[in-house]
Design a protein around this motif. Structure first.
Motif, PDB file in Angstrom:
ATOM      1  N   ASP A 207       0.809  -1.223   0.000  1.00 28.98           N
ATOM      2  CA  ASP A 207       0.000   0.000   0.000  1.00 28.98           C
ATOM      3  C   ASP A 207       0.840   1.270   0.000  1.00 28.98           C
ATOM      4  N   ALA A 208       1.756   1.407  -0.944  1.00 28.79           N
ATOM      5  CA  ALA A 208       2.581   2.607  -1.033  1.00 28.79           C
ATOM      6  C   ALA A 208       1.689   3.838  -1.198  1.00 28.79           C
ATOM      7  N   GLY A 209       2.016   4.882  -0.465  1.00 28.67           N
ATOM      8  CA  GLY A 209       1.240   6.110  -0.548  1.00 28.67           C
ATOM      9  C   GLY A 209      -0.198   5.954  -0.114  1.00 28.67           C
ATOM     10  N   GLU A 210      -0.512   4.868   0.599  1.00 29.96           N
ATOM     11  CA  GLU A 210      -1.882   4.569   1.030  1.00 29.96           C
ATOM     12  C   GLU A 210      -2.859   4.634  -0.137  1.00 29.96           C
ATOM     13  N   ALA A 211      -2.366   4.282  -1.320  1.00 33.60           N
ATOM     14  CA  ALA A 211      -3.194   4.408  -2.521  1.00 33.60           C
ATOM     15  C   ALA A 211      -4.266   3.329  -2.595  1.00 33.60           C
TER      16      ALA A 211
END
Length: 298
Positions: free
Chosen positions: A11-15
């Motif tokens: 979930d990089a950047g909570e995207a």
């Protein structure tokens, strides 16, 4: 259809979770099944948190994972529309610390009970992607029928995986077809949520499913995020130069006249500008210390 997103490694950047939470809000979904967190989570690694509710009462929220389904109370305004919107489910949670096979089996059993017929897994990864260009989303599936129907590829990645891959494998084993969507998030702003990556995932989800998903304030949030990164780069000459290199590499790949050979040559030039050889090594001949790209200072 079930849309899946997990916090943490995937979930990089909570995207991914940002896109999933928007769907939950727009659809008015409610929890229909959840795992027992005592079985799967290490609370020293994924700690519970204290929150204050609307009633002013403080309570503990435990890490976990839950499937949310229709409640009949979807928002009248800005609601999700399109094929299957009324029966759309969302699975959202934290990546477990142990017993991944049992965790996946329990959730897939719950999906079968909810009559889920297809799963879309959302992920986001840190990448050498310039924030000033559209953020790419890679779609893949291990299911040949899904690849033929949607025109997506089969991933050739080999290496460590997250819980999304385990869930996809379990789902395919019981006959639920899956497709994975991975957004590329600029690694040099990895500490901040990325609304632009959320938009990219939602756009790809719409493209593949025919859904129409209202964006709310996401468009303006994405513009503000990009302007914020621009301002950060304006005060850091090294960062600005690195972003320019990424833009040149991306533009060369996206150019209409770009051939496979031209793209390969441009990529080699990009590596040389970073002080690496065409094989990604420090001198092009053997192992050596990598000339790491710009990273924000802690």
């Amino acid at each position: 259809m079930l849309v899946v997103a997990f916090e943490g490694w995937n979930d990089a950047g909570e995207a991914a979770t940002g896109a999933a939470r928007l769907l939950v809000e727009r659809l008015g979904l409610v929890e229909i099944a959840a795992v027992d967190p005592e079985l799967y989570f290490d609370y020293q690694f994924t700690r519970p948190t204290v929150v204050v509710g609307d009633d002013g009462v403080r309570r503990i929220e435990w890490p976990g994972a839950a499937i949310l389904g229709p409640s009949g109370d979807a928002l009248d305004d800005d609601r999700v529309t399109g094929p299957g919107a009324g029966t759309l489910h969302v699975l959202i949670g934290a990546e477990p610390a142990r017993s991944w096979k049992g965790f996946a089996a329990e959730l897939i059993d719950a999906a079968l009970t909810a009559d889920v017929e297809g799963i879309v897994l959302l992920g986001a990864m840190l990448a050498d992607a310039p924030h000033t260009r559209p953020l790419s989303v890679f779609a893949s599936s291990e299911n040949p029928d899904v690849r033929a129907a949607l025109g997506v590829d089969r991933s050739n990645y080999e290496g460590p995986v997250g819980i999304l891959s385990v869930l996809a494998d379990q789902a395919e084993r019981v006959g639920i077809p899956t497709v994975s969507l991975w957004a590329s998030v600029p690694h040099y702003v990895h500490n901040a949520p990325s609304p632009k990556a959320v938009l990219a995932l939602l756009g790809k989800l719409e493209e593949l499913t025919g859904l129409s998903i209202p964006r709310g304030s996401l468009e303006s949030d994405a513009k503000a995020w990009e302007a914020g990164v621009d301002a950060l780069a304006a005060d850091d000459e090294e960062m600005a130069g690195y972003i320019t290199q990424l833009e040149q590499a991306r533009d060369a790949v996206d150019a209409p006249e770009a051939s496979g050979e031209a793209i390969a040559q441009e990529f080699e030039r990009y590596l040389r500008r970073r002080g690496e050889g065409p094989e990604g090594r420090a001198d092009g001949r053997g192992e050596g210390p990598r000339d790491e790209p710009w990273r924000p200072r802690e």
